[in-house]
Design an enzyme around this catalytic site. Structure first.
Site, PDB file in Angstrom:
ATOM      1  N   ASN A  36     -58.638 119.263  -5.440  1.00  0.00           N
ATOM      2  CA  ASN A  36     -57.449 119.301  -6.304  1.00  0.00           C
ATOM      3  C   ASN A  36     -57.610 120.466  -7.275  1.00  0.00           C
ATOM      4  O   ASN A  36     -58.401 120.386  -8.205  1.00  0.00           O
ATOM      5  CB  ASN A  36     -57.339 117.960  -7.050  1.00  0.00           C
ATOM      6  CG  ASN A  36     -56.226 117.957  -8.081  1.00  0.00           C
ATOM      7  OD1 ASN A  36     -55.367 118.844  -8.094  1.00  0.00           O
ATOM      8  ND2 ASN A  36     -56.230 116.959  -8.955  1.00  0.00           N
ATOM      9  N   LYS A  55     -55.531 121.603  -9.354  1.00  0.00           N
ATOM     10  CA  LYS A  55     -54.775 121.396 -10.610  1.00  0.00           C
ATOM     11  C   LYS A  55     -53.983 122.650 -10.969  1.00  0.00           C
ATOM     12  O   LYS A  55     -53.498 123.338 -10.080  1.00  0.00           O
ATOM     13  CB  LYS A  55     -55.732 120.973 -11.731  1.00  0.00           C
ATOM     14  CG  LYS A  55     -56.639 119.815 -11.319  1.00  0.00           C
ATOM     15  CD  LYS A  55     -57.343 119.186 -12.467  1.00  0.00           C
ATOM     16  CE  LYS A  55     -58.319 118.147 -11.946  1.00  0.00           C
ATOM     17  NZ  LYS A  55     -58.891 117.334 -13.006  1.00  0.00           N
ATOM     18  N   HIS A 115     -51.946 110.892  -9.970  1.00  0.00           N
ATOM     19  CA  HIS A 115     -53.185 111.357 -10.606  1.00  0.00           C
ATOM     20  C   HIS A 115     -53.148 110.969 -12.087  1.00  0.00           C
ATOM     21  O   HIS A 115     -52.097 111.001 -12.723  1.00  0.00           O
ATOM     22  CB  HIS A 115     -53.308 112.875 -10.441  1.00  0.00           C
ATOM     23  CG  HIS A 115     -54.648 113.389 -10.836  1.00  0.00           C
ATOM     24  ND1 HIS A 115     -55.001 113.582 -12.152  1.00  0.00           N
ATOM     25  CD2 HIS A 115     -55.735 113.727 -10.094  1.00  0.00           C
ATOM     26  CE1 HIS A 115     -56.251 114.029 -12.197  1.00  0.00           C
ATOM     27  NE2 HIS A 115     -56.714 114.122 -10.964  1.00  0.00           N
ATOM     28  N   GLU A 170     -53.924 112.490 -14.678  1.00  0.00           N
ATOM     29  CA  GLU A 170     -53.362 113.504 -15.589  1.00  0.00           C
ATOM     30  C   GLU A 170     -51.844 113.434 -15.579  1.00  0.00           C
ATOM     31  O   GLU A 170     -51.200 113.679 -16.595  1.00  0.00           O
ATOM     32  CB  GLU A 170     -53.875 114.895 -15.194  1.00  0.00           C
ATOM     33  CG  GLU A 170     -55.335 115.059 -15.602  1.00  0.00           C
ATOM     34  CD  GLU A 170     -56.133 116.025 -14.743  1.00  0.00           C
ATOM     35  OE1 GLU A 170     -55.531 116.788 -13.970  1.00  0.00           O
ATOM     36  OE2 GLU A 170     -57.372 115.997 -14.847  1.00  0.00           O
ATOM     37  N   GLU A 207     -60.413 106.996  -9.139  1.00  0.00           N
ATOM     38  CA  GLU A 207     -60.851 108.022 -10.084  1.00  0.00           C
ATOM     39  C   GLU A 207     -60.901 107.438 -11.488  1.00  0.00           C
ATOM     40  O   GLU A 207     -59.876 107.401 -12.187  1.00  0.00           O
ATOM     41  CB  GLU A 207     -59.869 109.195 -10.073  1.00  0.00           C
ATOM     42  CG  GLU A 207     -59.699 109.854  -8.737  1.00  0.00           C
ATOM     43  CD  GLU A 207     -59.252 111.297  -8.897  1.00  0.00           C
ATOM     44  OE1 GLU A 207     -60.004 112.183  -8.470  1.00  0.00           O
ATOM     45  OE2 GLU A 207     -58.180 111.533  -9.465  1.00  0.00           O
ATOM     46  N   GLY A 246     -63.357 115.344 -14.963  1.00  0.00           N
ATOM     47  CA  GLY A 246     -63.547 116.573 -15.728  1.00  0.00           C
ATOM     48  C   GLY A 246     -64.530 116.437 -16.882  1.00  0.00           C
ATOM     49  O   GLY A 246     -64.601 117.303 -17.750  1.00  0.00           O
ATOM     50  N   SER A 290     -65.937 114.111 -11.452  1.00  0.00           N
ATOM     51  CA  SER A 290     -67.142 114.920 -11.636  1.00  0.00           C
ATOM     52  C   SER A 290     -68.065 114.918 -10.411  1.00  0.00           C
ATOM     53  O   SER A 290     -69.291 114.859 -10.550  1.00  0.00           O
ATOM     54  CB  SER A 290     -67.892 114.464 -12.900  1.00  0.00           C
ATOM     55  OG  SER A 290     -67.056 114.612 -14.035  1.00  0.00           O
TER      56      SER A 290
HETATM   57  C1  PEP Z   1     -59.640 115.144 -10.219  1.00  0.00           C
HETATM   58  O1  PEP Z   1     -58.951 115.766 -11.005  1.00  0.00           O
HETATM   59  O2  PEP Z   1     -59.093 114.526  -9.294  1.00  0.00           O
HETATM   60  C2  PEP Z   1     -61.080 115.167 -10.423  1.00  0.00           C
HETATM   61  C3  PEP Z   1     -61.792 114.284  -9.799  1.00  0.00           C
HETATM   62  O3  PEP Z   1     -61.588 116.124 -11.267  1.00  0.00           O
HETATM   63  P1  PEP Z   1     -63.141 116.470 -11.519  1.00  0.00           P
HETATM   64  O4  PEP Z   1     -63.786 116.534 -10.174  1.00  0.00           O
HETATM   65  O5  PEP Z   1     -63.103 117.793 -12.215  1.00  0.00           O
HETATM   66  O6  PEP Z   1     -63.690 115.380 -12.356  1.00  0.00           O
END
Ligand code: PEP
Length: 251
Positions: free
Chosen positions: A9, A11, A95, A97, A165, A171, A210
């Site tokens: 992803n 973003k 997601h 976000e 998630e 992040g 992460s």
């Molecule tokens: C995501 O945004 O779906 C995600 C898992 O981000 P990160 O790997 O940066 O934590």
């Protein structure tokens, strides 16, 4: 399960030249797979250019969002037909976000899942609890509701992928332990099993938060973890390719 997935992803990152370079490098450094899938989810503006690079290859294209109407006066929105037109097979829906910054709710997530599946797109549906919810111990309650509402009215699981998630792991560099993640993945599979029965064993449940080449090995060693949705580490070809290599070695 051999049918794993690693999805990147991107973003709100990458200009067209950056996107083209990243997609080329992932395409050229990863093997054509007999099992498993690699998916890239760049921003809308570069879907078309990334499609030119991945089409006919082993990599599938995903969008990061979708709108739940077919066309019309919805300034700034993108329809399923538009996504298919530029080569998308998958779309990421709900997601955290988008839930946090753009006020997406379980109800709009459900509308998007219905529209996406009805239009022939495969949906990667994101769920996960906040840090506060985990501290209070209500993560199963929260994620259970997210799953049930997202899937309300959906008859089959065929084109559905779930991404667990935990919001506190996205992040932040603070990933869930493999045991914490497995517990939630197992829970999610059980919740889906109540409605869909044994077919739930074929559904891919990805972990996101992460993920790095260093921690993916332990995560995908767990029974109910079928791959990863990767944010930050998908923006550098070395780390994304590193994650995919670990998947192919382990499976
Ligand atoms: C995501 O945004 O779906 C995600 C898992 O981000 P990160 O790997 O940066 O934590």
């Amino acid at each position: 399960m051999t049918n794993w997935m690693v999805a990147g992803n991107w973003k709100m990152n990458t200009t067209s030249s950056e996107a083209i370079a990243l997609a080329q490098s992932v395409r050229d450094a990863t093997p054509r797979l007999s099992e498993g899938e690699i998916v890239l989810a760049p921003p809308f503006t570069v879907l078309s250019s990334v499609n030119e690079i991945v089409k006919g290859s082993h990599i599938k294209l995903a969008a990061q969002n979708i709108f739940y109407e077919d066309k019309g006066a919805y300034t700034g929105e993108i329809s399923p037909a538009m996504l298919k037109d530029v080569g998308c097979t998958y779309v990421i829906i709900g997601h955290s976000e988008r839930r946090k910054y753009f006020h997406e709710t379980d109800e709009t997530v459900n509308l998007k899942v219905k529209k996406g599946l009805g239009s022939g797109l495969k949906c990667i549906i994101c769920v996960g609890e906040t840090e506060e919810e985990r501290e209070k111990g209500v993560m199963e309650f929260v994620v259970g509701i997210q799953i049930k509402k997202a899937m309300s009215g959906i008859e089959a699981l065929d084109n559905v992928v779930i991404a667990y998630e935990p919001v506190w792991a996205i992040g932040t560099g603070k990933n869930a332990t493999s045991a914490e993640a497995e517990e939630m993945h197992h829970f999610i599979r059980n919740v889906l099993g109540e409605t869909y029965g044994d077919v739930v064993n074929k559904v891919r449940i990805l972990y996101g938060g992460s993920v790095t080449p260093e921690n993916i090995g332990e995560l995908i060693g767990m029974k109910n973890i079928n791959g990863a949705l990767v944010g930050g580490a998908s923006l550098k070809s070395e780390t994304f390719i590193g994650i995919i290599k670990r998947m192919t070695e382990k499976r």
